[in-house]
Design a protein around this motif. Structure first.
Motif, mmCIF file in Angstrom:
data_model
loop_
_atom_site.group_PDB
_atom_site.id
_atom_site.type_symbol
_atom_site.label_atom_id
_atom_site.label_comp_id
_atom_site.label_asym_id
_atom_site.label_seq_id
_atom_site.Cartn_x
_atom_site.Cartn_y
_atom_site.Cartn_z
ATOM 1 N N LEU A 9 29.394 105.551 -73.435
ATOM 2 C CA LEU A 9 29.348 106.925 -73.638
ATOM 3 C C LEU A 9 28.688 107.468 -71.883
ATOM 4 N N VAL A 10 29.640 108.405 -71.388
ATOM 5 C CA VAL A 10 28.824 108.810 -70.241
ATOM 6 C C VAL A 10 28.423 110.187 -70.541
ATOM 7 N N ARG A 11 27.309 110.751 -70.247
ATOM 8 C CA ARG A 11 26.862 112.036 -70.546
ATOM 9 C C ARG A 11 26.052 112.686 -69.651
ATOM 10 N N ASN A 12 25.636 114.001 -70.009
ATOM 11 C CA ASN A 12 24.763 114.707 -69.193
ATOM 12 C C ASN A 12 25.184 114.850 -67.621
ATOM 13 N N GLY A 13 26.595 115.258 -67.597
ATOM 14 C CA GLY A 13 26.902 115.532 -66.260
ATOM 15 C C GLY A 13 27.997 116.628 -66.257
ATOM 16 N N THR A 14 28.527 117.095 -65.051
ATOM 17 C CA THR A 14 29.383 118.189 -64.967
ATOM 18 C C THR A 14 30.972 117.275 -64.771
ATOM 19 N N LEU A 15 31.881 117.406 -65.594
ATOM 20 C CA LEU A 15 33.194 116.551 -65.309
ATOM 21 C C LEU A 15 33.892 117.509 -64.392
ATOM 22 N N VAL A 16 34.224 116.863 -63.253
ATOM 23 C CA VAL A 16 35.663 117.162 -62.431
ATOM 24 C C VAL A 16 36.451 116.382 -62.527
ATOM 25 N N ASP A 17 37.408 116.657 -63.197
ATOM 26 C CA ASP A 17 38.434 115.726 -63.912
ATOM 27 C C ASP A 17 39.559 115.242 -62.931
ATOM 28 N N GLY A 18 39.847 116.205 -61.681
ATOM 29 C CA GLY A 18 40.633 115.911 -60.820
ATOM 30 C C GLY A 18 41.988 116.247 -60.861
ATOM 31 N N THR A 19 41.978 117.063 -62.063
ATOM 32 C CA THR A 19 43.531 117.998 -62.140
ATOM 33 C C THR A 19 43.400 119.069 -61.243
ATOM 34 N N GLY A 20 42.377 119.407 -61.044
ATOM 35 C CA GLY A 20 42.177 120.909 -60.326
ATOM 36 C C GLY A 20 41.589 121.897 -61.238
ATOM 37 N N ARG A 21 41.270 121.259 -62.651
ATOM 38 C CA ARG A 21 40.837 122.484 -63.495
ATOM 39 C C ARG A 21 39.375 122.786 -62.867
ATOM 40 N N PRO A 25 31.035 121.913 -67.566
ATOM 41 C CA PRO A 25 29.483 121.488 -67.583
ATOM 42 C C PRO A 25 29.143 120.917 -68.956
ATOM 43 N N ARG A 26 27.986 120.096 -68.930
ATOM 44 C CA ARG A 26 27.473 119.371 -69.961
ATOM 45 C C ARG A 26 28.488 118.581 -70.874
ATOM 46 N N ALA A 27 29.139 117.729 -69.973
ATOM 47 C CA ALA A 27 30.363 117.104 -70.305
ATOM 48 C C ALA A 27 29.969 115.570 -71.076
ATOM 49 N N ALA A 28 31.125 115.172 -71.509
ATOM 50 C CA ALA A 28 30.907 113.517 -71.840
ATOM 51 C C ALA A 28 32.179 112.914 -71.652
ATOM 52 N N VAL A 29 32.047 111.639 -71.372
ATOM 53 C CA VAL A 29 33.460 110.922 -71.116
ATOM 54 C C VAL A 29 33.029 109.612 -72.130
#
Ligand SMILES: [Zn+2]
Length: 438
Positions: A9-21, A25-29
């Motif tokens: 679990l990757v947590r406590n970060g902002t997700l910049v997913d590469g799609t341009g979306r 914030p407060r994302a998890a992978v």
């Protein structure tokens, strides 16, 4: 290349997913056995088992690994072009290439497309990376490049009697061009790199407005390469060379420097991606004179810089596809500086950080033909991730600061960054996460 086992679990970060979306914030992978099974707001994350490991992104950025779309693993920061093929034997250049591949991965580049190599070192480097003998980006190999006799890459004078054996296959006419591609088929490359045009580096006989291959040669390259399922790209600066490449059916263009309206229309019609590799020009102008570069060459690079920046802006605004790569491996533009390209495209060319990140991730993966596997942080993709302390969208220069990288991951395996070589806590033992399993 081995993938991770188990759940992370990757947590406590902002997700910049590469799609341009827009960033989340407060994302998890959530990564299971090396593949992303969830990417989004932490609140909606899938349940993870108690033995899942946790990577705390410390409020930073969770993004796809970067893709270097014009990588020369065997260029070893040379100041003189001829050093590329005669300074060291192939054995030593192979070791230098392995060191450059490691450096690129440490710089957050989890995939790369070779833009030409001494002999077919990159073919075997790719195998060594795939076999986990050495670490490096997932590589697409191109081996030796193809150029017309007397063209940009045919620089060793005949009296030396050494030809250009290690670096390029020189062709005179369509038959030679076919024979050169067939050699490369046997070498095991995936991309055929050609030289349709010259460059500011060679102002006497092969400058940036000169053609170095005929249309017939280029067309023969494409027909032969496509027959064997190889892709074709080319160093394209002069307007007519760009058009020749597009008409011949090139799969991508390198540089695409001097685009006129007709060239742009042709490009968009065919949806051909371009890798500008443009910071090289600014680096040449700023650092070249101190390294003995002549004023004529510097002036040519200035014209190339302005032309290339304008073309890149027009391509992006018109909805075309651009990859980020940079011709790193010269004294004035050394390996390790790859992410300077990204800051340069924000500061000098005028792209937004999100646009540049999309070019450097999703578009890069598309160019490699691996968009189904890598390039974005989305469910079903391999967990090739870059986790950076700080807000990369607010400050793209963070991507040049390796000491701010928490993790560079391929298939869920942490290869570099602060977390590399450290065992991560599991959910069960991470008290701050108690109750995460809802
Ligand atoms: Zn190049």
């Amino acid at each position: 290349m081995k993938t991770a086992t188990g759940t992370m679990l990757v947590r406590n970060g902002t997700l910049v997913d590469g799609t341009g979306r827009a960033p989340i914030p407060r994302a998890a992978v959530v990564v299971r056995d090396g593949t992303i099974v969830y990417a989004g707001a932490e609140q909606g994350a899938v349940d993870v088992p108690p033995d899942a490991t946790v990577l705390d992104a410390r409020g930073g950025t969770i993004m796809p690994g970067l893709v270097e779309a014009h990588f020369h693993p065997t260029y070893f920061n040379v100041a003189a072009l001829e050093d590329l093929d005669i300074k060291y034997p192939v054995e030593y250049v192979t070791l230098l290439a392995a060191a450059n591949a490691r450096l690129a991965l440490e710089c957050g580049y989890t995939a790369a497309r070779s833009g030409g190599s001494l002999f077919n070192i990159d073919v075997w480097l790719k195998k060594a990376i795939e076999e986990d003998l050495v670490i490096g980006p997932r590589l697409a190999a191109s081996g030796r490049e193809i150029c017309g006799v007397g063209g940009l890459m045919d620089w060793n004078p005949d009296f030396r009697k050494i030809g250009m054996e290690g670096l390029v296959l020189l062709v005179n006419g369509a038959d030679d061009a076919r024979a050169a591609v067939r050699k490369l088929v046997k070498d095991g490359v995936e991309w055929v790199k050609t030289y349709p045009t010259g460059d500011a580096a060679a102002p006497d006989a092969n400058d940036h407005h000169t053609l170095c291959m005929t249309f017939e040669e280029m067309h023969a390259v494409v027909a032969t390469a496509h027959n064997h399922n190889l892709k074709v790209t080319g160093h394209c600066r002069a307007t007519e060379g760009i058009k020749n490449a597009l008409r011949a059916g090139y799969d991508t263009l390198e540089h695409g420097t001097f685009m006129d309206d007709e060239a742009l229309d042709m490009l968009l019609e065919r949806n051909t991606p371009v890798v500008p590799a443009l910071y090289f020009e600014l680096a040449s102008i700023e650092n070249g004179p101190g390294m003995g570069m002549s004023q004529r060459v510097v002036d040519g690079h200035r014209e190339t810089l302005e032309g290339g920046a304008e073309s890149a802006r027009r391509i992006l605004r018109a909805g075309g596809t651009l990859g980020m790569g940079g011709d790193y491996g010269f004294a004035w533009n050394p390996h390790g500086d790859y992410a300077r390209e990204l800051q340069f495209f924000v500061d000098y060319v005028g792209f937004t950080p999100l646009e540049v990140i999309t070019c450097a991730t999703k578009s890069g993966a598309e160019i490699l033909g691996r968009a189904h596997e890598i390039g974005t942080v989305e469910q079903g993709k391999l967990a090739d991730l870059l986790i950076v302390e700080g807000d990369v969208v607010a400050d793209i220069a963070l991507l040049q600061k390796r000491d701010r990288f928490l993790a560079v991951m391929q298939g869920g395996v942490i290869k570099s960054g602060q977390c590399a070589g450290k065992s991560l806590e599991s959910i069960a033992s991470a008290s701050s996460l108690a109750g995460h399993r809802s």
